[in-house]
Motif scaffolding. Sequence first.
Motif, mmCIF file in Angstrom:
data_model
loop_
_atom_site.group_PDB
_atom_site.id
_atom_site.type_symbol
_atom_site.label_atom_id
_atom_site.label_comp_id
_atom_site.label_asym_id
_atom_site.label_seq_id
_atom_site.Cartn_x
_atom_site.Cartn_y
_atom_site.Cartn_z
ATOM 1 N N GLN A 11 -8.155 -1.994 9.260
ATOM 2 C CA GLN A 11 -7.346 -1.238 8.303
ATOM 3 C C GLN A 11 -7.656 -1.667 6.868
ATOM 4 O O GLN A 11 -7.799 -0.823 5.975
ATOM 5 C CB GLN A 11 -5.862 -1.443 8.605
ATOM 6 C CG GLN A 11 -4.932 -0.791 7.621
ATOM 7 C CD GLN A 11 -3.478 -1.157 7.885
ATOM 8 O OE1 GLN A 11 -3.136 -1.730 8.906
ATOM 9 N NE2 GLN A 11 -2.625 -0.826 6.940
ATOM 10 N N LEU A 12 -7.773 -2.961 6.635
ATOM 11 C CA LEU A 12 -8.059 -3.452 5.284
ATOM 12 C C LEU A 12 -9.471 -3.105 4.842
ATOM 13 O O LEU A 12 -9.702 -2.791 3.669
ATOM 14 C CB LEU A 12 -7.831 -4.958 5.209
ATOM 15 C CG LEU A 12 -6.376 -5.405 5.349
ATOM 16 C CD1 LEU A 12 -6.284 -6.926 5.366
ATOM 17 C CD2 LEU A 12 -5.517 -4.819 4.249
ATOM 18 N N ALA A 13 -10.423 -3.125 5.765
ATOM 19 C CA ALA A 13 -11.794 -2.757 5.428
ATOM 20 C C ALA A 13 -11.859 -1.297 4.985
ATOM 21 O O ALA A 13 -12.513 -0.971 3.984
ATOM 22 C CB ALA A 13 -12.718 -2.990 6.620
ATOM 23 N N LEU A 14 -11.182 -0.434 5.702
ATOM 24 C CA LEU A 14 -11.175 0.988 5.332
ATOM 25 C C LEU A 14 -10.445 1.220 4.013
ATOM 26 O O LEU A 14 -10.870 2.045 3.199
ATOM 27 C CB LEU A 14 -10.550 1.820 6.454
ATOM 28 C CG LEU A 14 -11.344 1.860 7.763
ATOM 29 C CD1 LEU A 14 -10.557 2.573 8.851
ATOM 30 C CD2 LEU A 14 -12.695 2.513 7.556
ATOM 31 N N ALA A 15 -9.365 0.482 3.783
ATOM 32 C CA ALA A 15 -8.632 0.609 2.521
ATOM 33 C C ALA A 15 -9.479 0.112 1.347
ATOM 34 O O ALA A 15 -9.457 0.706 0.268
ATOM 35 C CB ALA A 15 -7.318 -0.160 2.599
ATOM 36 N N ALA A 16 -10.233 -0.951 1.557
ATOM 37 C CA ALA A 16 -11.088 -1.484 0.493
ATOM 38 C C ALA A 16 -12.129 -0.466 0.058
ATOM 39 O O ALA A 16 -12.476 -0.374 -1.123
ATOM 40 C CB ALA A 16 -11.762 -2.775 0.964
ATOM 41 N N LEU A 17 -12.622 0.313 0.998
ATOM 42 C CA LEU A 17 -13.652 1.305 0.693
ATOM 43 C C LEU A 17 -13.143 2.394 -0.248
ATOM 44 O O LEU A 17 -13.923 3.057 -0.928
ATOM 45 C CB LEU A 17 -14.184 1.914 1.991
ATOM 46 C CG LEU A 17 -15.483 2.696 1.919
ATOM 47 C CD1 LEU A 17 -16.603 1.864 1.299
ATOM 48 C CD2 LEU A 17 -15.878 3.165 3.293
ATOM 49 N N LYS A 18 -11.848 2.561 -0.345
ATOM 50 C CA LYS A 18 -11.262 3.582 -1.220
ATOM 51 C C LYS A 18 -11.109 3.112 -2.664
ATOM 52 O O LYS A 18 -10.799 3.909 -3.540
ATOM 53 C CB LYS A 18 -9.902 4.010 -0.674
ATOM 54 C CG LYS A 18 -10.003 4.712 0.662
ATOM 55 C CD LYS A 18 -8.650 5.084 1.214
ATOM 56 C CE LYS A 18 -8.811 5.746 2.576
ATOM 57 N NZ LYS A 18 -7.529 6.035 3.203
ATOM 58 N N ILE A 19 -11.347 1.838 -2.912
ATOM 59 C CA ILE A 19 -11.226 1.308 -4.275
ATOM 60 C C ILE A 19 -12.426 1.781 -5.097
ATOM 61 O O ILE A 19 -13.574 1.609 -4.676
ATOM 62 C CB ILE A 19 -11.173 -0.241 -4.255
ATOM 63 C CG1 ILE A 19 -9.909 -0.713 -3.533
ATOM 64 C CG2 ILE A 19 -11.246 -0.809 -5.668
ATOM 65 C CD1 ILE A 19 -9.856 -2.216 -3.308
ATOM 66 N N PRO A 20 -12.180 2.379 -6.268
ATOM 67 C CA PRO A 20 -13.300 2.799 -7.118
ATOM 68 C C PRO A 20 -14.201 1.617 -7.454
ATOM 69 O O PRO A 20 -13.728 0.567 -7.877
ATOM 70 C CB PRO A 20 -12.606 3.343 -8.373
ATOM 71 C CG PRO A 20 -11.245 3.766 -7.898
ATOM 72 C CD PRO A 20 -10.880 2.759 -6.837
ATOM 73 N N GLY A 21 -15.494 1.792 -7.226
ATOM 74 C CA GLY A 21 -16.471 0.747 -7.470
ATOM 75 C C GLY A 21 -16.956 0.079 -6.195
ATOM 76 O O GLY A 21 -18.021 -0.513 -6.167
ATOM 77 N N VAL A 22 -16.177 0.168 -5.120
ATOM 78 C CA VAL A 22 -16.593 -0.399 -3.838
ATOM 79 C C VAL A 22 -17.538 0.590 -3.170
ATOM 80 O O VAL A 22 -17.205 1.764 -3.006
ATOM 81 C CB VAL A 22 -15.382 -0.710 -2.929
ATOM 82 C CG1 VAL A 22 -15.840 -1.125 -1.537
ATOM 83 C CG2 VAL A 22 -14.517 -1.791 -3.552
ATOM 84 N N VAL A 23 -18.735 0.121 -2.803
ATOM 85 C CA VAL A 23 -19.749 1.015 -2.252
ATOM 86 C C VAL A 23 -20.104 0.705 -0.799
ATOM 87 O O VAL A 23 -20.755 1.505 -0.131
ATOM 88 C CB VAL A 23 -21.043 1.015 -3.104
ATOM 89 C CG1 VAL A 23 -20.762 1.574 -4.491
ATOM 90 C CG2 VAL A 23 -21.643 -0.371 -3.195
ATOM 91 N N ASN A 24 -19.681 -0.467 -0.313
ATOM 92 C CA ASN A 24 -20.049 -0.849 1.048
ATOM 93 C C ASN A 24 -19.044 -1.886 1.543
ATOM 94 O O ASN A 24 -18.736 -2.835 0.825
ATOM 95 C CB ASN A 24 -21.466 -1.448 1.047
ATOM 96 C CG ASN A 24 -21.996 -1.748 2.420
ATOM 97 O OD1 ASN A 24 -21.261 -2.115 3.324
ATOM 98 N ND2 ASN A 24 -23.296 -1.612 2.585
ATOM 99 N N VAL A 25 -18.546 -1.698 2.759
ATOM 100 C CA VAL A 25 -17.651 -2.672 3.378
ATOM 101 C C VAL A 25 -18.135 -2.891 4.799
ATOM 102 O O VAL A 25 -18.402 -1.936 5.527
ATOM 103 C CB VAL A 25 -16.182 -2.199 3.386
ATOM 104 C CG1 VAL A 25 -15.286 -3.234 4.049
ATOM 105 C CG2 VAL A 25 -15.694 -1.904 1.968
ATOM 106 N N ARG A 26 -18.268 -4.157 5.191
ATOM 107 C CA ARG A 26 -18.710 -4.502 6.540
ATOM 108 C C ARG A 26 -17.684 -5.409 7.197
ATOM 109 O O ARG A 26 -17.160 -6.311 6.557
ATOM 110 C CB ARG A 26 -20.044 -5.234 6.506
ATOM 111 C CG ARG A 26 -21.164 -4.440 5.924
ATOM 112 C CD ARG A 26 -22.414 -5.279 5.922
ATOM 113 N NE ARG A 26 -23.412 -4.653 5.079
ATOM 114 C CZ ARG A 26 -24.489 -5.265 4.666
ATOM 115 N NH1 ARG A 26 -24.715 -6.515 5.013
ATOM 116 N NH2 ARG A 26 -25.357 -4.649 3.908
#
Length: 84
Positions: A11-26
């Motif tokens: 859930q936190l990984a997917l939420a992080a991806l919505k932050i402007p400037g975040v381009v990749n979350v693993r």
Amino acid sequence: MCTAELDDRNQLALAALKIPGVVNVREFMVGEGNVRVEAIGTSNDDITRIARELASLGLRISEEILLRAQYVSPFEAFNPEFEE
């Protein structure tokens, strides 16, 4: 590199991806550093904003690495014209 509670990791990984400037979350299957976030900013203020937003989600930032340059090369074996 961030750390999330195991039950919250996805859930936190997917939420992080919505932050402007975040381009990749693993997501990684480890304890510490189980969420790796790649973000791009044009200033220190951008990076600070992104870090604050990640923390406000509940991610614990355990390491920040500032990348100066990146060089990549395609793997030629996937090219149909590749010959050994």
